[in-house]
Design a protein around this motif. Structure first.
Motif, mmCIF file in Angstrom:
data_model
loop_
_atom_site.group_PDB
_atom_site.id
_atom_site.type_symbol
_atom_site.label_atom_id
_atom_site.label_comp_id
_atom_site.label_asym_id
_atom_site.label_seq_id
_atom_site.Cartn_x
_atom_site.Cartn_y
_atom_site.Cartn_z
ATOM 1 N N ARG A 180 0.836 -1.202 0.000
ATOM 2 C CA ARG A 180 0.000 0.000 0.000
ATOM 3 C C ARG A 180 0.870 1.252 0.000
ATOM 4 N N ASP A 181 1.921 1.265 0.797
ATOM 5 C CA ASP A 181 2.813 2.429 0.836
ATOM 6 C C ASP A 181 3.461 2.665 -0.526
ATOM 7 N N ALA A 182 3.921 1.587 -1.174
ATOM 8 C CA ALA A 182 4.596 1.725 -2.465
ATOM 9 C C ALA A 182 3.651 2.266 -3.532
ATOM 10 N N GLY A 242 -2.238 -10.366 -5.950
ATOM 11 C CA GLY A 242 -3.296 -10.940 -5.129
ATOM 12 C C GLY A 242 -3.612 -10.091 -3.912
ATOM 13 N N GLU A 243 -2.584 -9.634 -3.215
ATOM 14 C CA GLU A 243 -2.782 -8.819 -2.015
ATOM 15 C C GLU A 243 -3.354 -7.448 -2.366
ATOM 16 N N VAL A 244 -2.841 -6.830 -3.418
ATOM 17 C CA VAL A 244 -3.312 -5.504 -3.806
ATOM 18 C C VAL A 244 -4.794 -5.541 -4.171
ATOM 19 N N PHE A 245 -5.201 -6.548 -4.925
ATOM 20 C CA PHE A 245 -6.605 -6.615 -5.327
ATOM 21 C C PHE A 245 -7.507 -7.025 -4.166
ATOM 22 N N ALA A 246 -7.001 -7.812 -3.242
ATOM 23 C CA ALA A 246 -7.781 -8.120 -2.045
ATOM 24 C C ALA A 246 -8.038 -6.842 -1.250
ATOM 25 N N GLN A 247 -7.027 -5.974 -1.171
ATOM 26 C CA GLN A 247 -7.220 -4.697 -0.485
ATOM 27 C C GLN A 247 -8.176 -3.793 -1.254
#
Length: 229
Positions: A155-157, A180-185
């Motif tokens: 998220r910071d990046a 995967g993590e970015v789209f989950a967020q």
């Protein structure tokens, strides 16, 4: 004198356009990387496996370059791992853009399961793999990066990238776990692993404006000529 009816106003369906000041980010998963072999361990970068692209991955890179060369791309980002650099190279050459390295978009650190062991244990049916999916957490793997730390650095990046490129379009060459993590967020998914299916060489698309993350597409593989499935 005969009166004529006023022309009726028509209201068409809304077509999306990014809000003023927003940044469009194309998240590109690197091409397929070389297979893991016990006899030929991968090089490591900061404790993470750093394989080259496989021949199939180099083909993915060329196809991505052709697909995105016709788009307006204002900047290209890669991670510290060379499979992203190699995947970005054809597009960077076509556009004459020097990629920027963003360390915090590197893949999840798999701790004791780095250097091809994750692939092996997944194939072998290691019991921790069942826990991984049941609990939706990477850090059930011994020594792995915590899910909270992973999510925060991504998220910071992306927030930094968006702040640096208002009203621009950016191609970010990164990794499957990252996407995967970015789209989950972005989708506020209850299941953290709901978006772990991004294919090698796929393109996913977000629009960022401050804390607002808008999903535009996920796992676009039209340029790879993959069948549906």
């Amino acid at each position: 004198m005969t009166s004529t009816p006023e022309q009726e106003i028509e209201y068409r369906q809304h077509r999306f356009s990014p809000p003023p000041g927003a940044t469009e980010i194309f998240l590109v998963r690197h091409g397929e990387s070389a297979p893991a072999r016990a006899s030929e361990p991968f090089d490591l970068v900061d404790g993470q496996a750093d394989p080259d692209l496989a021949p199939e991955g180099r083909d993915h890179a060329q196809r991505i370059g052709v697909r995105l060369a016709g788009e307006r791309i204002d900047a290209i980002y890669v991670t510290t791992l060379r499979r992203t650099v190699q995947t970005a190279a054809p597009l960077a050459e076509k556009l004459g853009i020097t990629p920027v390295v963003e360390r915090d978009l590197r893949e999840i650190h798999l701790g004791d399961w780095e250097n091809g062991l994750f692939r092996k244990y997944t194939t072998d049916g290691h019991p921790i793999v069942d826990r991984l999916w049941a609990e939706q957490r990477w850090d059930v793997i011994p020594g792995a990066e915590s899910d909270e730390a992973f999510g925060a650095r991504l998220r910071d990046a992306l927030t930094r990238i968006a702040a640096a490129h208002p009203d621009q379009r950016v191609a970010v060459f990164t990794h499957g776990g990252v996407i995967g993590e970015v789209f989950a967020q972005a989708g506020r998914s209850v299941e953290r692993f709901a978006y772990l299916g991004a294919d090698n060489g796929s393109i996913s698309h977000l629009v960022l404006l401050g804390d607002r993350w808008i999903v535009r597409r996920f796992n676009d593989t039209a340029h790879l000529a993959n069948p549906l499935g």
